[in-house]
Design an enzyme around this catalytic site. Structure first.
Site, PDB file in Angstrom:
ATOM      1  N   MET A  87       0.826  -1.212   0.000  1.00  0.00           N
ATOM      2  CA  MET A  87       0.000   0.000   0.000  1.00  0.00           C
ATOM      3  C   MET A  87       0.866   1.270   0.000  1.00  0.00           C
ATOM      4  O   MET A  87       0.656   2.184  -0.804  1.00  0.00           O
ATOM      5  CB  MET A  87      -0.938   0.018   1.215  1.00  0.00           C
ATOM      6  CG  MET A  87      -2.046  -1.001   1.163  1.00  0.00           C
ATOM      7  SD  MET A  87      -3.192  -0.727  -0.198  1.00  0.00           S
ATOM      8  CE  MET A  87      -4.032   0.757   0.361  1.00  0.00           C
ATOM      9  N   VAL A 134       1.658   1.618   7.746  1.00  0.00           N
ATOM     10  CA  VAL A 134       2.129   0.368   8.350  1.00  0.00           C
ATOM     11  C   VAL A 134       0.945  -0.429   8.872  1.00  0.00           C
ATOM     12  O   VAL A 134      -0.197   0.033   8.842  1.00  0.00           O
ATOM     13  CB  VAL A 134       3.159   0.621   9.481  1.00  0.00           C
ATOM     14  CG1 VAL A 134       4.345   1.424   8.945  1.00  0.00           C
ATOM     15  CG2 VAL A 134       2.525   1.320  10.668  1.00  0.00           C
ATOM     16  N   ASN A 143      -5.637   0.782   8.088  1.00  0.00           N
ATOM     17  CA  ASN A 143      -7.014   0.451   8.478  1.00  0.00           C
ATOM     18  C   ASN A 143      -7.172   0.515   9.987  1.00  0.00           C
ATOM     19  O   ASN A 143      -7.453  -0.486  10.644  1.00  0.00           O
ATOM     20  CB  ASN A 143      -7.384  -0.947   7.989  1.00  0.00           C
ATOM     21  CG  ASN A 143      -8.105  -0.896   6.654  1.00  0.00           C
ATOM     22  OD1 ASN A 143      -8.719   0.117   6.304  1.00  0.00           O
ATOM     23  ND2 ASN A 143      -8.026  -1.976   5.920  1.00  0.00           N
ATOM     24  N   SER A 155      -9.350   3.237   0.323  1.00  0.00           N
ATOM     25  CA  SER A 155      -9.955   2.011  -0.196  1.00  0.00           C
ATOM     26  C   SER A 155      -9.542   1.764  -1.628  1.00  0.00           C
ATOM     27  O   SER A 155      -9.281   2.691  -2.382  1.00  0.00           O
ATOM     28  CB  SER A 155     -11.480   2.096  -0.133  1.00  0.00           C
ATOM     29  OG  SER A 155     -12.028   0.932  -0.714  1.00  0.00           O
ATOM     30  N   GLY A 156      -9.507   0.507  -1.977  1.00  0.00           N
ATOM     31  CA  GLY A 156      -9.208   0.165  -3.360  1.00  0.00           C
ATOM     32  C   GLY A 156      -8.033  -0.781  -3.494  1.00  0.00           C
ATOM     33  O   GLY A 156      -7.621  -1.106  -4.606  1.00  0.00           O
ATOM     34  N   GLY A 157      -7.480  -1.208  -2.344  1.00  0.00           N
ATOM     35  CA  GLY A 157      -6.387  -2.174  -2.392  1.00  0.00           C
ATOM     36  C   GLY A 157      -5.151  -1.595  -3.049  1.00  0.00           C
ATOM     37  O   GLY A 157      -5.013  -0.374  -3.188  1.00  0.00           O
ATOM     38  N   LYS A 205     -14.759   4.666   6.673  1.00  0.00           N
ATOM     39  CA  LYS A 205     -14.084   3.568   5.971  1.00  0.00           C
ATOM     40  C   LYS A 205     -14.542   2.222   6.537  1.00  0.00           C
ATOM     41  O   LYS A 205     -14.743   1.254   5.803  1.00  0.00           O
ATOM     42  CB  LYS A 205     -12.558   3.710   6.101  1.00  0.00           C
ATOM     43  CG  LYS A 205     -11.745   2.518   5.577  1.00  0.00           C
ATOM     44  CD  LYS A 205     -11.980   2.260   4.105  1.00  0.00           C
ATOM     45  CE  LYS A 205     -10.963   1.369   3.414  1.00  0.00           C
ATOM     46  NZ  LYS A 205     -10.566   0.135   4.018  1.00  0.00           N
ATOM     47  N   HIS A 235     -17.910   1.525   5.186  1.00  0.00           N
ATOM     48  CA  HIS A 235     -17.698   1.146   3.777  1.00  0.00           C
ATOM     49  C   HIS A 235     -17.386  -0.345   3.696  1.00  0.00           C
ATOM     50  O   HIS A 235     -17.962  -1.075   2.887  1.00  0.00           O
ATOM     51  CB  HIS A 235     -16.550   1.971   3.182  1.00  0.00           C
ATOM     52  CG  HIS A 235     -15.966   1.406   1.913  1.00  0.00           C
ATOM     53  ND1 HIS A 235     -15.112   0.317   1.901  1.00  0.00           N
ATOM     54  CD2 HIS A 235     -16.130   1.759   0.616  1.00  0.00           C
ATOM     55  CE1 HIS A 235     -14.775   0.038   0.657  1.00  0.00           C
ATOM     56  NE2 HIS A 235     -15.380   0.889  -0.145  1.00  0.00           N
ATOM     57  N   ASN A 236     -16.484  -0.809   4.539  1.00  0.00           N
ATOM     58  CA  ASN A 236     -16.121  -2.227   4.491  1.00  0.00           C
ATOM     59  C   ASN A 236     -17.280  -3.122   4.916  1.00  0.00           C
ATOM     60  O   ASN A 236     -17.464  -4.206   4.354  1.00  0.00           O
ATOM     61  CB  ASN A 236     -14.892  -2.487   5.369  1.00  0.00           C
ATOM     62  CG  ASN A 236     -13.613  -1.984   4.727  1.00  0.00           C
ATOM     63  OD1 ASN A 236     -13.639  -1.043   3.949  1.00  0.00           O
ATOM     64  ND2 ASN A 236     -12.496  -2.602   5.050  1.00  0.00           N
ATOM     65  N   GLU A 239     -19.450  -3.405   2.053  1.00  0.00           N
ATOM     66  CA  GLU A 239     -18.780  -4.289   1.096  1.00  0.00           C
ATOM     67  C   GLU A 239     -19.067  -5.763   1.452  1.00  0.00           C
ATOM     68  O   GLU A 239     -19.375  -6.573   0.570  1.00  0.00           O
ATOM     69  CB  GLU A 239     -17.279  -3.982   1.142  1.00  0.00           C
ATOM     70  CG  GLU A 239     -16.382  -4.912   0.349  1.00  0.00           C
ATOM     71  CD  GLU A 239     -14.905  -4.590   0.629  1.00  0.00           C
ATOM     72  OE1 GLU A 239     -14.526  -3.395   0.627  1.00  0.00           O
ATOM     73  OE2 GLU A 239     -14.137  -5.537   0.868  1.00  0.00           O
ATOM     74  N   ARG A 294     -19.860 -15.478   6.933  1.00  0.00           N
ATOM     75  CA  ARG A 294     -18.446 -15.845   6.790  1.00  0.00           C
ATOM     76  C   ARG A 294     -18.000 -16.704   7.962  1.00  0.00           C
ATOM     77  O   ARG A 294     -17.291 -17.695   7.782  1.00  0.00           O
ATOM     78  CB  ARG A 294     -17.566 -14.586   6.708  1.00  0.00           C
ATOM     79  CG  ARG A 294     -17.734 -13.847   5.389  1.00  0.00           C
ATOM     80  CD  ARG A 294     -16.558 -12.913   5.165  1.00  0.00           C
ATOM     81  NE  ARG A 294     -16.838 -11.938   4.121  1.00  0.00           N
ATOM     82  CZ  ARG A 294     -15.949 -11.064   3.661  1.00  0.00           C
ATOM     83  NH1 ARG A 294     -14.731 -11.038   4.145  1.00  0.00           N
ATOM     84  NH2 ARG A 294     -16.282 -10.216   2.706  1.00  0.00           N
TER      85      ARG A 294
END
Ligand code: NBP
Length: 477
Positions: free
Chosen positions: A13, A74, A102, A128-130, A183, A186-187, A190, A288
């Protein structure tokens, strides 16, 4: 001292974000605890722009123009605190530390407070967006002070993704931990999106009887309509992929136990604390976890239940259309729940979050990017105090049109024994919200019976208790 920004932490990242800044014309000082990664970056990608290699934190800080901007990329948690401890003493009042990891928003609030006392701006920002997003343009969700954003914002706007209308996918979300909070949600959204897509796939497979390749084509068709999104697009790619080793559909050779890193779980934990029903996101997280309980699943395999009876060709096509309706309606509900959590977080922590702006910055760069987000943005633009996405006439009309199919899909799922926790939770939420009366009245009666917890009445003000163990007369509490 000429670099506009320093990046420390050059794993996938950080390296890609540093390159993104450099490609956009900024001089970037780069540092990593293990310096070989820093040297490799400069050696491999030095030609892309201006990098200043820094072997130590002192060198990184010395390379920066003032006020200094140090971005930390990090591992979230203790490593982030360790790096802050290392850099903060080297900085001066007015300088800025940006954490793009994160982080949990509560950690960000603590760090912001501690650094503010030393005069240092701390900007916790969701990215976000990897790794691809980091390099080509992520969706960026910065928190922190407005003063910090005034200095940092233009740089973030430059490196961020751009929506179809050209708008940069970054906005100042709100003070201290607001960016990391958004964020996190957002996850969570997702997770819900992925679960709903998974359920649609399973229904098309088991109830309609389609092959993965056929389902890939269905998703490709859906991707040309209102479901147009990154996740639908990659779903078609994954479903059409054939395993080279066995020649079988890839999806059939992958172990069906989904993993998670924790941000979805946080979304649900915080929602429980805030008292916000995010049942769709919770079901996605639980689905999950359930998938990962191999022993429990093995022990349960003999349990009785119907097996799916695949439909004929014509019925299958009609059923696929219904599944699209069910998926879309459920998606509206999970975004409704996620935005409710954002509003509740804003209220709890005193952030002035513009929900429409949040929807707008998710239109590009991030995993949940979708045409749909334009609709959400418009709904909030039309009515900034929108109490719920379901209160938007456009969304309400779409659900009204979808609901017969949504219900029919769930009937088929229940009758044929296909688990659809996401679709079901979404419909239950919708039906509960629109109900005239809820069994909560009975719950209140039970609570009053066993614990004298009291209740309110529909016809008069006040708080009451019934003498259940006595003559059952009512007293005012
Ligand atoms: P990682 O999360 O794998 O972290 C590796 C980096 O942390 C390396 O630079 C490592 O230095 C450094 N580091 C560690 Br670990 N402990 C340290 C310490 N005590 N002091 C100094 N440096 C330390 O990297 P990543 O996958 O690039 O992700 C970076 C951040 O971005 C994370 O917070 C992650 O959650 C977030 N994020 C990741 C993605 C993604 O798609 N991967 C997407 C969005 C956000 P070393 O080289 O010396 O070991």
């Amino acid at each position: 001292s000429s670099a506009q920004i320093g990046v420390t932490g050059l794993a996938v990242m950080g390296r890609n974000l540093a390159r993104n800044f450099a490609r956009n014309g900024y001089t970037v000082a780069v540092h990593n605890r293990t310096p070989s990664k820093m040297r490799a970056l400069v050696e491999e990608f030095g030609g892309e722009g201006e990098f200043v290699p820094a072997e130590t934190p002192e060198e990184l800080v010395a390379a920066l123009e003032r006020p200094r901007r140090v971005m930390i990329m990090v591992k979230a948690g203790d490593p982030t605190d360790a790096v802050i401890q290392e850099f903060a003493p080297l900085l001066e009042p007015g300088d800025m530390i940006i954490d793009g990891g994160n982080a949990h928003f509560a950690d960000t609030r603590r760090r912001e407070r501690e650094l503010r006392e030393r005069g240092i701006h701390f900007v916790g920002t969701g990215v976000s967006g990897g790794e691809e997003g980091a390099l080509h343009g992520p969706s960026i969700m910065p928190g922190g002070s407005a003063e910090a954003y005034a200095s940092l914002g233009p740089m973030l706007e430059k490196i961020s993704a751009k929506a179809a209308d050209g708008a940069p996918c970054v906005t100042h979300v709100g003070a201290d931990g607001a960016g990391h909070f958004v964020k996190m949600v957002h996850n969570g959204i997702e997770y819900a999106d992925m679960q709903l897509i998974g359920e649609a796939y399973q229904l098309l497979r088991d109830v309609a009887g389609y092959t993965p390749a056929q389902i890939a084509d269905i998703f490709r068709t859906w991707n040309t309509g209102r479901l147009d999104s990154y996740l639908i697009e990659i779903t078609a790619e994954v479903l059409s992929h054939v395993d080279a080793r066995t020649g079988r559909p890839f999806v059939d050779v992958v172990l069906d136990q989904a993993e998670q890193k924790g941000t979805g779980r946080w979304t649900v934990q915080i929602a429980l604390d805030l008292g916000v029903p995010v049942s769709g996101i919770a079901e996605a997280v639980f689905a999950r976890s359930l998938s990962g309980h191999a022993g429990l699943r093995e022990a349960s395999r003999g349990l009785a239940g119907p097996s799916a009876r695949p439909l004929g060709e014509k019925e299958a096509a009609a059923f696929a259309d219904r599944v699209e309706q069910a998926l879309y309606a459920s998606k509206i509900v999970s975004y409704t729940q996620g935005f409710h959590e954002i509003a509740a977080g804003g209220e709890e922590y005193g952030w002035d979050i513009d929900e429409g702006a949040v929807a707008a910055i998710w239109r590009g760069g991030c995993i949940i990017r979708a045409v749909f987000l334009d609709r959400i943005r418009s709904a909030y633009d039309a009515r900034p105090d929108l109490p719920s996405l379901l209160a938007d006439k456009g969304f309400a009309d779409e659900i009204a049109a979808a609901q017969d199919d949504w219900r029919a899909v769930l009937v088929a799922a229940v009758q044929q024994g296909v688990p659809t926790p996401g679709f079901s939770a979404a419909l239950a939420y919708y039906d509960a919200l629109r109900a005239d009366r809820l069994p909560a009245a009975l719950t209140q009666g039970q609570r009053d019976y066993f614990g004298a917890h009291t209740y309110k009445r529909t016809d008069t003000e006040g708080t009451f208790h019934t003498l259940w163990g006595g003559d059952r007369s009512e007293v005012e509490a």
